[in-house]
Motif scaffolding. Structure first.
Motif, PDB file in Angstrom:
ATOM      1  N   THR A  34       0.835  -1.207   0.000  1.00 35.70           N
ATOM      2  CA  THR A  34       0.000   0.000   0.000  1.00 35.70           C
ATOM      3  C   THR A  34       0.868   1.254   0.000  1.00 35.70           C
ATOM      4  O   THR A  34       0.589   2.215  -0.731  1.00 35.70           O
ATOM      5  N   ILE A  35       1.927   1.239   0.800  1.00 31.23           N
ATOM      6  CA  ILE A  35       2.832   2.391   0.836  1.00 31.23           C
ATOM      7  C   ILE A  35       3.497   2.571  -0.526  1.00 31.23           C
ATOM      8  O   ILE A  35       3.608   3.696  -1.032  1.00 31.23           O
ATOM      9  N   ALA A  36       3.926   1.478  -1.145  1.00 27.33           N
ATOM     10  CA  ALA A  36       4.538   1.567  -2.477  1.00 27.33           C
ATOM     11  C   ALA A  36       3.543   2.136  -3.489  1.00 27.33           C
ATOM     12  O   ALA A  36       3.908   2.977  -4.322  1.00 27.33           O
ATOM     13  N   ALA A  37       2.291   1.711  -3.413  1.00 32.50           N
ATOM     14  CA  ALA A  37       1.276   2.209  -4.337  1.00 32.50           C
ATOM     15  C   ALA A  37       1.079   3.716  -4.172  1.00 32.50           C
ATOM     16  O   ALA A  37       1.003   4.454  -5.162  1.00 32.50           O
ATOM     17  N   TRP A  38       0.994   4.174  -2.936  1.00 40.46           N
ATOM     18  CA  TRP A  38       0.824   5.606  -2.704  1.00 40.46           C
ATOM     19  C   TRP A  38       2.047   6.398  -3.163  1.00 40.46           C
ATOM     20  O   TRP A  38       1.931   7.521  -3.657  1.00 40.46           O
ATOM     21  N   MET A  39       3.239   5.810  -3.011  1.00 35.36           N
ATOM     22  CA  MET A  39       4.455   6.481  -3.491  1.00 35.36           C
ATOM     23  C   MET A  39       4.449   6.582  -5.014  1.00 35.36           C
ATOM     24  O   MET A  39       4.808   7.616  -5.577  1.00 35.36           O
ATOM     25  N   PHE A  40       4.038   5.494  -5.699  1.00 40.70           N
ATOM     26  CA  PHE A  40       3.915   5.552  -7.158  1.00 40.70           C
ATOM     27  C   PHE A  40       2.936   6.647  -7.563  1.00 40.70           C
ATOM     28  O   PHE A  40       3.194   7.410  -8.497  1.00 40.70           O
ATOM     29  N   LEU A  41       1.830   6.715  -6.867  1.00 46.49           N
ATOM     30  CA  LEU A  41       0.812   7.717  -7.173  1.00 46.49           C
ATOM     31  C   LEU A  41       1.350   9.132  -6.948  1.00 46.49           C
ATOM     32  O   LEU A  41       1.216  10.007  -7.818  1.00 46.49           O
ATOM     33  N   LEU A  42       1.976   9.362  -5.812  1.00 43.66           N
ATOM     34  CA  LEU A  42       2.532  10.673  -5.495  1.00 43.66           C
ATOM     35  C   LEU A  42       3.618  11.069  -6.494  1.00 43.66           C
ATOM     36  O   LEU A  42       3.607  12.179  -7.040  1.00 43.66           O
ATOM     37  N   PHE A  43       4.573  10.174  -6.738  1.00 43.37           N
ATOM     38  CA  PHE A  43       5.652  10.492  -7.669  1.00 43.37           C
ATOM     39  C   PHE A  43       5.134  10.662  -9.091  1.00 43.37           C
ATOM     40  O   PHE A  43       5.665  11.456  -9.861  1.00 43.37           O
ATOM     41  N   GLY A  44       4.090   9.923  -9.442  1.00 42.53           N
ATOM     42  CA  GLY A  44       3.487  10.083 -10.759  1.00 42.53           C
ATOM     43  C   GLY A  44       2.888  11.462 -10.936  1.00 42.53           C
ATOM     44  O   GLY A  44       3.061  12.104 -11.980  1.00 42.53           O
ATOM     45  N   VAL A  45       2.171  11.938  -9.927  1.00 41.17           N
ATOM     46  CA  VAL A  45       1.587  13.279  -9.984  1.00 41.17           C
ATOM     47  C   VAL A  45       2.692  14.326 -10.076  1.00 41.17           C
ATOM     48  O   VAL A  45       2.621  15.270 -10.887  1.00 41.17           O
ATOM     49  N   LEU A  46       3.732  14.181  -9.259  1.00 41.17           N
ATOM     50  CA  LEU A  46       4.846  15.136  -9.300  1.00 41.17           C
ATOM     51  C   LEU A  46       5.545  15.111 -10.657  1.00 41.17           C
ATOM     52  O   LEU A  46       5.922  16.159 -11.193  1.00 41.17           O
ATOM     53  N   GLU A  47       5.735  13.924 -11.216  1.00 41.15           N
ATOM     54  CA  GLU A  47       6.382  13.817 -12.527  1.00 41.15           C
ATOM     55  C   GLU A  47       5.493  14.412 -13.618  1.00 41.15           C
ATOM     56  O   GLU A  47       5.989  15.040 -14.552  1.00 41.15           O
ATOM     57  N   LEU A  48       4.196  14.232 -13.500  1.00 40.68           N
ATOM     58  CA  LEU A  48       3.264  14.812 -14.461  1.00 40.68           C
ATOM     59  C   LEU A  48       3.346  16.345 -14.418  1.00 40.68           C
ATOM     60  O   LEU A  48       3.405  17.002 -15.459  1.00 40.68           O
ATOM     61  N   ILE A  49       3.374  16.900 -13.222  1.00 40.00           N
ATOM     62  CA  ILE A  49       3.511  18.354 -13.068  1.00 40.00           C
ATOM     63  C   ILE A  49       4.837  18.819 -13.665  1.00 40.00           C
ATOM     64  O   ILE A  49       4.895  19.808 -14.399  1.00 40.00           O
ATOM     65  N   ALA A  50       5.906  18.083 -13.360  1.00 39.35           N
ATOM     66  CA  ALA A  50       7.220  18.438 -13.895  1.00 39.35           C
ATOM     67  C   ALA A  50       7.233  18.323 -15.412  1.00 39.35           C
ATOM     68  O   ALA A  50       7.916  19.100 -16.095  1.00 39.35           O
ATOM     69  N   GLY A  51       6.488  17.369 -15.957  1.00 39.64           N
ATOM     70  CA  GLY A  51       6.447  17.188 -17.399  1.00 39.64           C
ATOM     71  C   GLY A  51       5.900  18.387 -18.137  1.00 39.64           C
ATOM     72  O   GLY A  51       6.335  18.688 -19.248  1.00 39.64           O
ATOM     73  N   PHE A  52       4.951  19.072 -17.530  1.00 43.39           N
ATOM     74  CA  PHE A  52       4.405  20.256 -18.171  1.00 43.39           C
ATOM     75  C   PHE A  52       5.330  21.467 -18.031  1.00 43.39           C
ATOM     76  O   PHE A  52       5.164  22.454 -18.732  1.00 43.39           O
ATOM     77  N   ARG A  53       6.306  21.359 -17.144  1.00 41.66           N
ATOM     78  CA  ARG A  53       7.208  22.482 -16.913  1.00 41.66           C
ATOM     79  C   ARG A  53       8.547  22.313 -17.605  1.00 41.66           C
ATOM     80  O   ARG A  53       9.301  23.273 -17.704  1.00 41.66           O
ATOM     81  N   VAL A  54       8.868  21.097 -18.045  1.00 42.86           N
ATOM     82  CA  VAL A  54      10.169  20.836 -18.642  1.00 42.86           C
ATOM     83  C   VAL A  54      10.199  21.397 -20.070  1.00 42.86           C
ATOM     84  O   VAL A  54       9.181  21.454 -20.758  1.00 42.86           O
ATOM     85  N   SER A  55      11.378  21.830 -20.487  1.00 46.56           N
ATOM     86  CA  SER A  55      11.494  22.359 -21.846  1.00 46.56           C
ATOM     87  C   SER A  55      11.931  21.244 -22.794  1.00 46.56           C
ATOM     88  O   SER A  55      12.532  20.263 -22.378  1.00 46.56           O
ATOM     89  N   GLY A  56      11.609  21.380 -24.042  1.00 41.03           N
ATOM     90  CA  GLY A  56      11.954  20.373 -25.038  1.00 41.03           C
ATOM     91  C   GLY A  56      10.808  19.386 -25.210  1.00 41.03           C
ATOM     92  O   GLY A  56      10.312  18.822 -24.231  1.00 41.03           O
ATOM     93  N   MET A  57      10.383  19.199 -26.437  1.00 38.12           N
ATOM     94  CA  MET A  57       9.219  18.354 -26.702  1.00 38.12           C
ATOM     95  C   MET A  57       9.468  16.896 -26.332  1.00 38.12           C
ATOM     96  O   MET A  57       8.603  16.241 -25.762  1.00 38.12           O
ATOM     97  N   GLY A  58      10.644  16.362 -26.640  1.00 40.88           N
ATOM     98  CA  GLY A  58      10.949  14.957 -26.328  1.00 40.88           C
ATOM     99  C   GLY A  58      10.939  14.699 -24.829  1.00 40.88           C
ATOM    100  O   GLY A  58      10.345  13.732 -24.354  1.00 40.88           O
ATOM    101  N   ALA A  59      11.584  15.586 -24.068  1.00 40.40           N
ATOM    102  CA  ALA A  59      11.625  15.449 -22.609  1.00 40.40           C
ATOM    103  C   ALA A  59      10.233  15.608 -22.021  1.00 40.40           C
ATOM    104  O   ALA A  59       9.856  14.895 -21.085  1.00 40.40           O
ATOM    105  N   LYS A  60       9.457  16.527 -22.581  1.00 36.38           N
ATOM    106  CA  LYS A  60       8.096  16.772 -22.091  1.00 36.38           C
ATOM    107  C   LYS A  60       7.234  15.523 -22.282  1.00 36.38           C
ATOM    108  O   LYS A  60       6.563  15.073 -21.347  1.00 36.38           O
TER     109      LYS A  60
END
Length: 174
Positions: A34-60
């Motif tokens: 359960t803790i691993a699942a919540w960590m995946f969920l949290l890190f996924g949301v953070l990575e999604l937010i970072a994805g919209f902020r990163v420059s470069g289409m490939g990295a995005k």
């Protein structure tokens, strides 16, 4: 409150958690999953937010895709925790096997032979643990994560206890 007391409190909490996990490895495995699942969920949301902020289409695209994948993984494990427990146990077994093989190869390729036996033994233990996980699969999935969590908590508790009684665990006078 002194550092020594903080180290002692941390040690007692970790030791108690470790003993609980070893006494009830199925509940500890479910908690770890359960803790691993919540960590995946949290890190996924953070990575999604970072994805919209990163420059470069490939990295995005890559960052957003990884974020979505981690969110999906977290939701899937939360929705089916027993299936997630099995999947995480398979991953642990694969990591033990790969790490063990790597350590065995490393031990034979070292020029400095003073630590040969320690590295070889560590690699063999990892391979044996992987074999134990896979030879009793899927029943091992119920216990493995909880036992590993218990051993890790006990190890952290012993470390915190050592810090509490060492000179490093005490404040230095100015």
């Amino acid at each position: 409150m002194t550092n020594r007391i903080l180290w002692l409190i941390m040690a007692l909490i970790a030791l108690a958690g470790g003993f609980f996990a070893l006494l009830n490895p199925i509940a500890a495995s479910l908690a770890a999953t359960t803790i691993a699942a919540w960590m995946f969920l949290l890190f996924g949301v953070l990575e999604l937010i970072a994805g919209f902020r990163v420059s470069g289409m490939g990295a995005k695209i890559w960052t957003i895709l990884m974020g979505v994948l981690m969110i999906y993984l977290g939701i899937t494990i939360l929705g089916h925790p027993l299936r997630g427990m099995v999947t995480l146990t398979i991953m642990v077994g694969i990591l033990f096997l790969a790490g063990g093989i790597t350590k065995v190869i490393l031990s034979f390729s070292m020029e400095d032979r003073s630590y040969f036996w320690a590295i070889l033994l560590s690699g063999v233990v990892s391979i044996i643990l992987a074999f134990m996980i896979f030879s009793n699969f899927p029943m091992s999935a119920l216990n493995v994560l909880g036992i590993l969590l218990g051993v890790e908590l006990l190890s952290n508790g012993v470390w915190a206890l050592a810090m509490a009684f060492s000179r490093d665990g005490v404040e230095v006078d100015a």
